[in-house]
Design an enzyme around this catalytic site. Structure first.
Site, mmCIF file in Angstrom:
data_model
loop_
_atom_site.group_PDB
_atom_site.id
_atom_site.type_symbol
_atom_site.label_atom_id
_atom_site.label_comp_id
_atom_site.label_asym_id
_atom_site.label_seq_id
_atom_site.Cartn_x
_atom_site.Cartn_y
_atom_site.Cartn_z
ATOM 1 N N SER A 64 -8.508 -5.710 2.336
ATOM 2 C CA SER A 64 -7.232 -6.414 2.408
ATOM 3 C C SER A 64 -6.040 -5.583 1.906
ATOM 4 C CB SER A 64 -7.404 -7.702 1.601
ATOM 5 O OG SER A 64 -6.322 -8.532 1.724
ATOM 6 N N ASP A 280 -0.408 -7.920 5.362
ATOM 7 C CA ASP A 280 -1.187 -7.072 4.447
ATOM 8 C C ASP A 280 -2.162 -6.231 5.288
ATOM 9 O OD1 ASP A 280 -3.067 -8.955 5.131
ATOM 10 O OD2 ASP A 280 -3.911 -9.141 3.124
ATOM 11 N N ASN A 376 1.405 -16.008 -2.116
ATOM 12 C CA ASN A 376 1.330 -14.631 -1.625
ATOM 13 C C ASN A 376 1.305 -14.524 -0.096
ATOM 14 O OD1 ASN A 376 -1.317 -15.215 -0.816
ATOM 15 N ND2 ASN A 376 -2.225 -14.390 -2.692
ATOM 16 N N GLY A 497 -9.853 -13.214 -10.296
ATOM 17 C CA GLY A 497 -11.147 -13.208 -9.610
ATOM 18 C C GLY A 497 -11.421 -11.861 -8.952
#
Ligand code: 16G
Ligand code: ZN
Length: 526
Positions: A64, A280, A376, A497
């Protein structure tokens, strides 16, 4: 199985002193550590497919928005959703076995637990983003898949949401679209054209896309150039170099823009009120932005996308005359001003879930139109079966027809930068809004996000969708005391995370207050 496993596992060794965990985004870390993990994840994908009577499972090799030297792997379930949570633990267990014997033992345990018939042929679709480490990791994943009898389709380079689409299409007998890249482009572009035409839109669209030097660049170009270019008077993709892997997510992309609140590199002569967006690295996130006359940067992030979608869908539903529920799902990172706007001005129900798309996705399924976005820029809209049964392309009601085509344009499997981009561009046209009107619905509260390195992030346990700490004991009370000192103050602390760190978020009425509050809470955490 034992024989092929022994043969195929050669060269795939678990590195010492590393513990792997299948987290919110699958496994993700330095690519050099991932060989064994992708091998065992291949094995698990085959088992999952066999367990589901040979339904197709997806494997996406991507990290990502992470830097180029990282990579990762995640599994996609048959309807295009994230891997069922109960299986995440099995992925973790297999990845942490440190010998062939231990691996065989764990495989047998899974086979027994789920009564998997190993004679069922497994079917797996696989794709990767543009990282340099992708081809080698792909090879190791395929070794894992070949431990069992598996039908494998390697789709090469794709965006993450394209793979989610393909997996669902592959399991849907044609009702979701053709399971190919062409099928994906056709589905989106037909819906786009129809919405444009039936609504009599005639103003062409302008957008500059920053593709983070990732796989979204060639894919969005292919979709638009080959199918719908005539609807654009200006369409440009910058940061579209996937040949040089070191440029991926470097000074560009959705994460860079959201974190730094500034333009990415390579935007040519930024003009006030032109609309820009950033994807992204695997094109499942998008944020928009523009600059004002005074050259001030204005971010239109996931919260702004949610609020635009919510206000549009509320209007549209009224015009359809249908009785349909609309709800928005956010995380604790959503700006307080957006939550207030949604619940007090738009009067839509707002739910808050822990971070990670799977949590938001799940709750969004409770509405006929479930809009979910992380701040985001990761998100999408889900439509219930109840709604899908009520809309049709042949309806005589223009709004019902438009709603039908929106259910085709929006990728309901997962957040999809390309699909989200086309949807937002159309909605802005349908509402006759520019970026400035879009941005004026509410003003973000100033906020600050800090990363704090601690000895053990696992000591930080939360409840209330990550907004309240239950451990370490007493810390939440101290945070509350600080928060109460600032007008409109809000702050929360959670363990990341994806990184070995704790994140501190704070917002308040002024920029200085938000920074001061974040700093004070960070001090309490250290
Ligand atoms: C993962 C999540 C993303 C979330 C981020 C939080 C998915 C597919 N991805 O990248 O949605 O925003 O983790 O990271 O769920 P953090 O836990 O390090 O703050
Ligand atoms: Zn992503």
């Amino acid at each position: 199985m034992e024989l092929s496993l022994k043969k195929l596992s050669q060269g795939h060794l678990k590195p010492n002193n590393v513990t792997f965990q299948y987290g919110t985004a699958g496994f993700r870390m330095k690519a050099s550590l991932l060989d064994y993990v992708v091998f065992t994840t291949g094995i698990l994908a085959a088992l999952r497919s066999k367990y589901l009577q040979g339904k197709t499972i997806g494997i996406m090799i991507t990290a990502s928005h992470n830097p180029p030297e990282d990579n990762g792997v995640k599994l996609v379930d048959p309807m295009g959703e994230m891997l069922a949570q109960t299986w995440e633990a099995h992925a973790t267990t297999l990845a942490n076995t440190s010998s062939i014997e231990a691996l065989i033992d764990e495989i047998i345990k899974i086979v027994d637990l789920f009564e998997i018939d190993l004679k069922t042929q497994s079917s797996v679709f696989i794709a990767r983003d543009s990282r340099e480490s992708g081809p080698a990791l792909l090879k190791s994943t395929i070794d894992g898949l070949n431990v069992f009898d598996s039908a494998i389709r390697d789709f090469g380079l794709l965006t993450t949401p394209q793979l989610h689409y393909l997996v669902r299409a592959g399991n849907s007998n044609g009702s979701f679209g053709h399971p190919s890249s062409e099928g994906y482009y056709a589905k989106l572009s037909i819906a786009f054209k129809q919405i444009y035409k039936i609504n009599g839109l005639n103003n062409k669209i302008s957008i500059i896309v920053d593709a983070a030097n990732g796989i979204g660049a060639p894919k969005v170009q292919e979709l638009i150039h080959d199918n719908i270019l005539e609807y654009f008077d200006h369409f440009l993709v910058v940061n579209n170099n996937i040949e040089n892997p070191r440029l991926l997510n470097y000074n560009c992309g959705a994460d860079f823009v959201k974190t730094n609140q500034k333009l990415p590199e390579n935007i040519p002569n930024p003009e006030p009120f032109n609309l820009y967006c950033s994807f992204d690295g695997d094109a499942d996130r998008i944020v928009f932005y523009y600059i004002t006359e005074e050259k001030h940067f204005q971010l239109l992030d996931g919260d702004k996308i949610s609020t635009l979608l919510a206000s549009y869908f509320i209007k549209l539903i009224k015009l359809t005359g249908l009785d349909l529920s609309v709800g928005v799902v956010q995380t604790a990172y959503a700006n307080g001003a957006s939550t207030k706007y949604l619940s007090e001005v738009l009067k839509v129900p707002v739910e808050c879930t822990p971070t990670g798309v799977k949590h938001l996705h799940h709750v969004a399924q409770n509405f006929d139109i479930g809009i979910y976005f992380e701040a985001n820029g990761h998100g999408t809209v889900l439509f219930s079966d109840n709604l899908l049964n009520k809309v049709s392309p042949t309806s005589s009601n223009l709004s019902i027809k438009t709603l039908y085509y929106l259910t085709e344009l929006i990728n309901q499997t997962v957040g999809d930068a390309i699909s989200d981009c086309l949807t937002i561009l159309l909605i802005l046209k349908l509402l006759d809004n520019g970026p400035n009107e879009w941005n004026s619905n509410y003003q973000d509260l100033p906020n600050k996000l800090l990363k704090v390195i601690v000895n053990d992030r696992n000591l930080f346990k939360t409840t209330n969708a990550e907004r309240t700490l239950v451990q370490p004991k007493g810390l939440q009370m101290k945070i509350d005391e600080k928060v109460n000192q600032y007008p409109n103050g809000r702050s929360f602390v959670r363990a990341s995370g994806t990184e070995d760190a704790v994140r501190v978020y704070a917002e308040a009425a002024t920029k200085d207050d938000s920074i001061a509050l974040a700093d004070q809470v960070a001090e309490l955490v250290k």
